[in-house]
Design a protein around this motif. Structure first.
Motif, PDB file in Angstrom:
ATOM      1  N   VAL A  48      -3.529  -1.188  17.040  1.00  0.00           N
ATOM      2  CA  VAL A  48      -2.191  -1.379  16.474  1.00  0.00           C
ATOM      3  C   VAL A  48      -1.538  -2.563  17.145  1.00  0.00           C
ATOM      4  CG1 VAL A  48      -1.904   1.029  15.843  1.00  0.00           C
ATOM      5  CG2 VAL A  48      -1.203   0.290  18.110  1.00  0.00           C
ATOM      6  N   PRO A  49      -0.571  -3.224  16.567  1.00  0.00           N
ATOM      7  CA  PRO A  49       0.141  -2.720  15.409  1.00  0.00           C
ATOM      8  C   PRO A  49      -0.467  -3.104  14.066  1.00  0.00           C
ATOM      9  CG  PRO A  49       1.297  -4.626  16.228  1.00  0.00           C
ATOM     10  CD  PRO A  49       0.137  -4.381  17.163  1.00  0.00           C
ATOM     11  N   THR A  50      -1.222  -4.174  13.956  1.00  0.00           N
ATOM     12  CA  THR A  50      -1.766  -4.579  12.661  1.00  0.00           C
ATOM     13  C   THR A  50      -3.078  -3.858  12.403  1.00  0.00           C
ATOM     14  OG1 THR A  50      -0.730  -6.744  12.838  1.00  0.00           O
ATOM     15  CG2 THR A  50      -2.556  -6.542  11.306  1.00  0.00           C
ATOM     16  N   VAL A  51      -3.149  -3.112  11.298  1.00  0.00           N
ATOM     17  CA  VAL A  51      -4.377  -2.391  10.980  1.00  0.00           C
ATOM     18  C   VAL A  51      -5.134  -3.002   9.802  1.00  0.00           C
ATOM     19  CG1 VAL A  51      -3.637  -0.224  12.004  1.00  0.00           C
ATOM     20  CG2 VAL A  51      -3.127  -0.684   9.610  1.00  0.00           C
ATOM     21  N   GLU A  52      -4.451  -3.779   8.981  1.00  0.00           N
ATOM     22  CA  GLU A  52      -5.108  -4.509   7.896  1.00  0.00           C
ATOM     23  C   GLU A  52      -4.471  -5.876   7.769  1.00  0.00           C
ATOM     24  OE1 GLU A  52      -5.427  -2.850   3.999  1.00  0.00           O
ATOM     25  OE2 GLU A  52      -5.850  -0.844   4.761  1.00  0.00           O
ATOM     26  N   ILE A 112       3.747   8.590  -8.309  1.00  0.00           N
ATOM     27  CA  ILE A 112       2.419   8.828  -7.754  1.00  0.00           C
ATOM     28  C   ILE A 112       2.391   8.324  -6.316  1.00  0.00           C
ATOM     29  CG2 ILE A 112      -0.036   8.287  -7.951  1.00  0.00           C
ATOM     30  CD1 ILE A 112       0.451   7.878 -10.968  1.00  0.00           C
ATOM     31  N   PRO A 113       2.201   9.240  -5.343  1.00  0.00           N
ATOM     32  CA  PRO A 113       2.184   8.799  -3.940  1.00  0.00           C
ATOM     33  C   PRO A 113       0.926   7.999  -3.617  1.00  0.00           C
ATOM     34  CG  PRO A 113       1.650  11.130  -4.100  1.00  0.00           C
ATOM     35  CD  PRO A 113       2.000  10.673  -5.491  1.00  0.00           C
ATOM     36  N   THR A 114       1.066   7.040  -2.721  1.00  0.00           N
ATOM     37  CA  THR A 114      -0.071   6.265  -2.221  1.00  0.00           C
ATOM     38  C   THR A 114      -0.019   6.275  -0.705  1.00  0.00           C
ATOM     39  OG1 THR A 114       1.143   4.183  -2.193  1.00  0.00           O
ATOM     40  CG2 THR A 114      -0.034   4.727  -4.227  1.00  0.00           C
ATOM     41  N   TRP A 115      -1.154   6.052  -0.062  1.00  0.00           N
ATOM     42  CA  TRP A 115      -1.188   6.073   1.400  1.00  0.00           C
ATOM     43  C   TRP A 115      -0.341   4.958   1.984  1.00  0.00           C
ATOM     44  CZ3 TRP A 115      -2.530   2.022   4.373  1.00  0.00           C
ATOM     45  CH2 TRP A 115      -3.223   0.983   3.760  1.00  0.00           C
ATOM     46  N   MET A 116      -0.203   3.828   1.288  1.00  0.00           N
ATOM     47  CA  MET A 116       0.480   2.682   1.868  1.00  0.00           C
ATOM     48  C   MET A 116       1.991   2.694   1.629  1.00  0.00           C
ATOM     49  SD  MET A 116      -0.654   0.783  -1.430  1.00  0.00           S
ATOM     50  CE  MET A 116      -2.282   0.879  -1.170  1.00  0.00           C
ATOM     51  N   ALA A 117       2.481   3.622   0.829  1.00  0.00           N
ATOM     52  CA  ALA A 117       3.909   3.629   0.476  1.00  0.00           C
ATOM     53  C   ALA A 117       4.808   3.699   1.714  1.00  0.00           C
ATOM     54  CB  ALA A 117       4.210   4.777  -0.462  1.00  0.00           C
ATOM     55  N   GLY A 118       4.448   4.504   2.690  1.00  0.00           N
ATOM     56  CA  GLY A 118       5.277   4.669   3.875  1.00  0.00           C
ATOM     57  C   GLY A 118       4.944   3.734   5.020  1.00  0.00           C
ATOM     58  N   GLN A 119       4.021   2.819   4.811  1.00  0.00           N
ATOM     59  CA  GLN A 119       3.600   1.911   5.873  1.00  0.00           C
ATOM     60  C   GLN A 119       4.447   0.642   5.880  1.00  0.00           C
ATOM     61  OE1 GLN A 119       1.185   2.854   8.111  1.00  0.00           O
ATOM     62  NE2 GLN A 119       1.352   4.734   6.959  1.00  0.00           N
ATOM     63  N   ALA A 120       4.732   0.164   7.073  1.00  0.00           N
ATOM     64  CA  ALA A 120       5.442  -1.113   7.198  1.00  0.00           C
ATOM     65  C   ALA A 120       4.494  -2.239   6.792  1.00  0.00           C
ATOM     66  CB  ALA A 120       5.924  -1.312   8.630  1.00  0.00           C
ATOM     67  N   LYS A 121       5.069  -3.256   6.173  1.00  0.00           N
ATOM     68  CA  LYS A 121       4.292  -4.398   5.714  1.00  0.00           C
ATOM     69  C   LYS A 121       4.946  -5.686   6.191  1.00  0.00           C
ATOM     70  CE  LYS A 121       3.660  -1.436   1.813  1.00  0.00           C
ATOM     71  NZ  LYS A 121       4.578  -0.374   2.203  1.00  0.00           N
ATOM     72  N   ALA A 122       4.151  -6.720   6.361  1.00  0.00           N
ATOM     73  CA  ALA A 122       4.695  -8.009   6.790  1.00  0.00           C
ATOM     74  C   ALA A 122       3.903  -9.129   6.127  1.00  0.00           C
ATOM     75  CB  ALA A 122       4.597  -8.154   8.307  1.00  0.00           C
ATOM     76  N   TYR A 171       0.317 -20.787   2.159  1.00  0.00           N
ATOM     77  CA  TYR A 171      -0.698 -20.165   3.004  1.00  0.00           C
ATOM     78  C   TYR A 171      -0.061 -18.953   3.653  1.00  0.00           C
ATOM     79  CZ  TYR A 171      -2.530 -24.860   2.375  1.00  0.00           C
ATOM     80  OH  TYR A 171      -2.955 -26.043   1.834  1.00  0.00           O
ATOM     81  N   ALA A 172      -0.613 -17.796   3.369  1.00  0.00           N
ATOM     82  CA  ALA A 172       0.045 -16.579   3.846  1.00  0.00           C
ATOM     83  C   ALA A 172      -0.968 -15.508   4.222  1.00  0.00           C
ATOM     84  CB  ALA A 172       0.975 -16.045   2.773  1.00  0.00           C
ATOM     85  N   LEU A 173      -0.602 -14.715   5.222  1.00  0.00           N
ATOM     86  CA  LEU A 173      -1.345 -13.527   5.609  1.00  0.00           C
ATOM     87  C   LEU A 173      -0.430 -12.321   5.403  1.00  0.00           C
ATOM     88  CD1 LEU A 173      -3.031 -14.731   8.911  1.00  0.00           C
ATOM     89  CD2 LEU A 173      -4.069 -14.537   6.645  1.00  0.00           C
ATOM     90  N   PHE A 174      -0.949 -11.321   4.722  1.00  0.00           N
ATOM     91  CA  PHE A 174      -0.229 -10.074   4.483  1.00  0.00           C
ATOM     92  C   PHE A 174      -0.789  -9.036   5.434  1.00  0.00           C
ATOM     93  CE2 PHE A 174      -0.165  -5.911   2.508  1.00  0.00           C
ATOM     94  CZ  PHE A 174       1.170  -5.773   2.168  1.00  0.00           C
ATOM     95  N   ARG A 175       0.089  -8.233   6.034  1.00  0.00           N
ATOM     96  CA  ARG A 175      -0.369  -7.257   7.028  1.00  0.00           C
ATOM     97  C   ARG A 175       0.226  -5.889   6.764  1.00  0.00           C
ATOM     98  NH1 ARG A 175       1.112 -11.774  11.287  1.00  0.00           N
ATOM     99  NH2 ARG A 175      -0.882 -12.828  11.272  1.00  0.00           N
ATOM    100  N   PHE A 176      -0.577  -4.862   7.015  1.00  0.00           N
ATOM    101  CA  PHE A 176      -0.067  -3.498   7.102  1.00  0.00           C
ATOM    102  C   PHE A 176       0.122  -3.210   8.583  1.00  0.00           C
ATOM    103  CE2 PHE A 176      -2.080  -2.959   2.918  1.00  0.00           C
ATOM    104  CZ  PHE A 176      -1.037  -2.336   2.247  1.00  0.00           C
ATOM    105  N   ILE A 177       1.291  -2.742   8.939  1.00  0.00           N
ATOM    106  CA  ILE A 177       1.602  -2.424  10.323  1.00  0.00           C
ATOM    107  C   ILE A 177       1.337  -0.935  10.527  1.00  0.00           C
ATOM    108  CG2 ILE A 177       3.351  -2.550  12.138  1.00  0.00           C
ATOM    109  CD1 ILE A 177       2.630  -5.267  10.802  1.00  0.00           C
ATOM    110  N   GLY A 178       0.425  -0.602  11.418  1.00  0.00           N
ATOM    111  CA  GLY A 178       0.000   0.779  11.596  1.00  0.00           C
ATOM    112  C   GLY A 178       0.621   1.479  12.778  1.00  0.00           C
ATOM    113  N   VAL A 179       1.907   1.414  12.908  1.00  0.00           N
ATOM    114  CA  VAL A 179       2.588   2.113  13.994  1.00  0.00           C
ATOM    115  C   VAL A 179       3.066   3.456  13.463  1.00  0.00           C
ATOM    116  CG1 VAL A 179       4.531   2.044  15.594  1.00  0.00           C
ATOM    117  CG2 VAL A 179       3.301  -0.050  15.033  1.00  0.00           C
ATOM    118  N   PRO A 180       2.688   4.570  14.100  1.00  0.00           N
ATOM    119  CA  PRO A 180       3.144   5.863  13.642  1.00  0.00           C
ATOM    120  C   PRO A 180       4.673   5.964  13.660  1.00  0.00           C
ATOM    121  CG  PRO A 180       1.413   6.101  15.278  1.00  0.00           C
ATOM    122  CD  PRO A 180       1.812   4.654  15.252  1.00  0.00           C
ATOM    123  N   PRO A 181       5.266   6.636  12.688  1.00  0.00           N
ATOM    124  CA  PRO A 181       6.742   6.710  12.608  1.00  0.00           C
ATOM    125  C   PRO A 181       7.405   7.212  13.890  1.00  0.00           C
ATOM    126  CG  PRO A 181       5.764   7.576  10.613  1.00  0.00           C
ATOM    127  CD  PRO A 181       4.634   7.300  11.564  1.00  0.00           C
TER     128      PRO A 181
END
Length: 69
Positions: A37-41, A4-14, A53-63
């Motif tokens: 950008v680069p951090t969108v969430e 099942i595809p999700t929008w976040m599957a192809g996004q870089a994460k940190a 103590y941690a922050l999780f990020r989605f990196i929103g840089v287009p491929p």
């Protein structure tokens, strides 16, 4: 679920781990969204008490820009 595809599957994460949750000194916690950008969430992945103590990020840089960074 793996098919099942999700929008976040192809996004870089940190994940960034910190010695102290400095963002909570300004009463920041939970989730944040950005249109810059680069951090969108950003998500506070820390427990309510104690470490880690941690922050999780989605990196929103287009491929198409990945090789230019």
């Amino acid at each position: 679920m793996q098919e099942i595809p999700t929008w976040m599957a192809g996004q870089a994460k940190a994940v960034a781990i910190y010695n102290a949750p400095f963002w909570r000194e300004d009463a920041l916690s939970g989730d944040a969204m950005s249109r810059h950008v680069p951090t969108v969430e950003i998500h506070d992945e820390s427990p309510s008490k104690g470490e880690p103590y941690a922050l999780f990020r989605f990196i929103g840089v287009p491929p198409q820009l990945w090789n230019t960074l």
